[in-house]
Design a protein around this motif. Sequence first.
Motif, PDB file in Angstrom:
ATOM      1  N   LYS B 220     -44.520  16.649  14.217  1.00 41.23           N
ATOM      2  CA  LYS B 220     -45.048  15.079  13.527  1.00 41.23           C
ATOM      3  C   LYS B 220     -44.071  14.940  12.983  1.00 41.23           C
ATOM      4  CE  LYS B 220     -46.998  17.587  10.002  1.00 41.23           C
ATOM      5  NZ  LYS B 220     -47.041  18.094   8.333  1.00 41.23           N
ATOM      6  N   THR B 221     -42.358  14.545  12.828  1.00 40.81           N
ATOM      7  CA  THR B 221     -41.034  13.676  12.961  1.00 40.81           C
ATOM      8  C   THR B 221     -41.004  13.490  14.362  1.00 40.81           C
ATOM      9  OG1 THR B 221     -39.641  15.947  12.405  1.00 40.81           O
ATOM     10  CG2 THR B 221     -40.869  14.378  10.416  1.00 40.81           C
ATOM     11  N   ALA B 222     -41.126  13.824  15.666  1.00 36.01           N
ATOM     12  CA  ALA B 222     -40.381  14.029  16.894  1.00 36.01           C
ATOM     13  C   ALA B 222     -40.056  12.196  17.009  1.00 36.01           C
ATOM     14  CB  ALA B 222     -41.352  14.204  18.016  1.00 36.01           C
ATOM     15  N   GLN B 223     -38.879  11.940  17.595  1.00 37.53           N
ATOM     16  CA  GLN B 223     -38.284  10.750  18.099  1.00 37.53           C
ATOM     17  C   GLN B 223     -38.447  10.683  20.013  1.00 37.53           C
ATOM     18  OE1 GLN B 223     -38.322   8.193  16.192  1.00 37.53           O
ATOM     19  NE2 GLN B 223     -38.922   9.811  14.561  1.00 37.53           N
ATOM     20  N   PRO B 224     -38.666   9.436  20.054  1.00 38.65           N
ATOM     21  CA  PRO B 224     -38.198   8.965  21.616  1.00 38.65           C
ATOM     22  C   PRO B 224     -36.797   9.436  22.234  1.00 38.65           C
ATOM     23  CG  PRO B 224     -39.686   7.080  20.942  1.00 38.65           C
ATOM     24  CD  PRO B 224     -39.234   8.193  19.609  1.00 38.65           C
ATOM     25  N   ASP B 225     -36.551  10.503  23.106  1.00 38.78           N
ATOM     26  CA  ASP B 225     -35.772  10.107  23.872  1.00 38.78           C
ATOM     27  C   ASP B 225     -34.972   9.219  24.470  1.00 38.78           C
ATOM     28  OD1 ASP B 225     -36.776  10.376  25.983  1.00 38.78           O
ATOM     29  OD2 ASP B 225     -36.508  12.965  26.573  1.00 38.78           O
TER      30      ASP B 225
END
Lengths: 412, 412
Positions: B220-225
């Motif tokens: 849910k809280t992931a960000q692009p690498d």
Amino acid sequence: MNQNKPQTLKGFRDFLPEVMMVRNYVKNIFIETFETFGFQPLETPSLEYASTLMGKYGAEADKLVYSFIDQGDRQIGLRYDLTVPTAKILAIYQDLPKPFKRYQIQPVWRGEKPQKGRYREVLQCDVDTFGTTSPLADAEIVAVIYTALEKLGFKKYSIRINSRKVLLDLLVKSGITDSQKSVLQSLDKFQKIGLDGVTKELISKDINQGTITRLFEYIKTAQPDENLQLVFNAIKQLGVPNDKYIFDPTMVRGLDYYTGTIFETYVEEPKIGSVTGGGRYDNLVKTLGGPNIPAVGTTLGLDRIVDCILELNLLPNLPKTKTKVLVANFGSETINESLSLTSNLRQNNIATSFYPDSDKLGKQFKYADSLGIPYVAVIGPDEAKAGTVTLKNMSTGDQKTILQQDLIKQLI
Amino acid sequence: MNQNKPQTLKGFRDFLPEVMMVRNYVKNIFIETFETFGFQPLETPSLEYASTLMGKYGAEADKLVYSFIDQGDRQIGLRYDLTVPTAKILAIYQDLPKPFKRYQIQPVWRGEKPQKGRYREVLQCDVDTFGTTSPLADAEIVAVIYTALEKLGFKKYSIRINSRKVLLDLLVKSGITDSQKSVLQSLDKFQKIGLDGVTKELISKDINQGTITRLFEYIKTAQPDENLQLVFNAIKQLGVPNDKYIFDPTMVRGLDYYTGTIFETYVEEPKIGSVTGGGRYDNLVKTLGGPNIPAVGTTLGLDRIVDCILELNLLPNLPKTKTKVLVANFGSETINESLSLTSNLRQNNIATSFYPDSDKLGKQFKYADSLGIPYVAVIGPDEAKAGTVTLKNMSTGDQKTILQQDLIKQLI
């Protein structure tokens, strides 16, 4: 088969981009011709019930159908030609307006022994008219063949025309009233195995030597019947010059389902051999369980024509690629400008490739060259500052620096 | 299967001319877009060694491959997608200039349970770039999708972007280090079976509830690498507006072979659902026995788009036929003039059908109308004498008699 050695199946082909350019060129000429004659596109499934396919082509051909049992325990088969599947369409969709004129360009599969020019997967290009017995429909098929071959630039070829009715009359006149289809299949091998071969085969089919001699005599002196004369007259009115077609009473065609006029085209220069085959098949839709719908049509053999174009280099001016320009990658400093330029060119319908890695420019030029891309556009730091782009013409080696906004009119 | 009741196999479709017009319309937009982006055409065989196809898509998909033993005792299979066959090309033809950018439009076969919108034979339209790990290549795929959908006139859609690397990092962070592909396949079912369904399936795969809760929290809280950020920047520079694409950490894609960026497009208006699927697959060529060649690409689902266009009547102005005029058949008295006129129109590239039977004119007009042919040209005895032709406009019903030589400019 070792997983570590990927292989393409024998008799099948991978078509790399340069070959695809030629295939698409020929295919588009066919489509354009078919549409000019008022034929409509149609496609049928690659797989059909085996019972739909079997028993239509003749005993020898039946063995070549790729047939297997599917996950649902159905005996199915891969399309062997486009004629039977379309006859199925006419049998199912009985409300289609008639005459139903369709063209169809799809692969067919045949488990033949692979050899030069014989493949297990070929692209067939068919035009057929369903729902009329008019000889004018037969004549239109000849005019389609003529128009397509002229557009391809072929000069010396001959559309051979005969009639199964004429042939059957000759069989009866010679005293052959049984196994007529089997006799026709032997006659069809004349080009391949010669008079002696055919005679031997007919004797093995219990036809005696006297009957065979008589039959060949009749064939040599045969004349078009009344229906075929109407076909010939219409061909003339449709503008096909009379050195392009000929009555050939020795031409038989192999498939079981023909009932009337039959056609075959030999291209003599360049030496391609037979590139079309077709005829009238008035009973096929009924055989498939449909109503009584007569039909006539032909296949144009794209594969053989393409093979020949490639072998003889007949289209030296066909470009290797449709891509007009490669936008080079000068590295992160000017990447945004390079991507914007790429996007702008594409919005103006200029086919543009973008080089994704910041390799040396020399490597990028070589890449464009190997693909036949005629121009490379480079934005380095100087160009980025000045709003310019350096354009290299790959065939002359010339380079010039111009305003980015002027690039489009250079490339159109 | 009764021979007297011809049937099309379940899950397969016959494409009649009116539907073909829509299919060809969409296909041509795809081709035009792919070529504008510098992709080259490629085609591969319909049949491959089963060993080439198996073990690439995942266990559930493998079962859907149409596989059988051919006449030469080889275990072969029908193409399941276009990615694996092209990866085979790169493994075999190692000299192809890289990056190798190809598009491919060919059918694939899947033994799926037939249901609305799910077919056993579908036309896949793929674009892929082989031979570069550059995020710019990933961005180009998104720009291709955007351009094609805009040309088709779609307004509300969203290209969802994620990364298998990001997902794998989250798995590891949650404590899942085994059976990662199997876990991803369960996550991929989120849209279909919901949170509860996925949780149940993961528990059956020996993942405990705590790990699952943690995993969903991370997703849910992931960000692009970093790599994905480069992709997003390039997408922007390539002119794709930012309301058309989105980072979606819940999007997984089903196939085993993806290794990096993954894409999927949902069209929300009209409500079509997923129309593209793709991603980066840097190990597939190596798995097939080739060198280490990274790759990225997407499929565009023509079938679903066409279904939707037909269902919602999105192209009301697309003509039913390309045929411009039907030359009527007034009978033997004027047949030669009618055929010459037909031939003349075709030589001027006017798509012309000729009615082969001398039926009543009313029937011939009705025929033209049923096919959507806009004009009918009639030469009766009066017209033949005067060198004129009567042209009927089928939509207005207007009729006028003009000189034959003036007909062409009326119809162009």
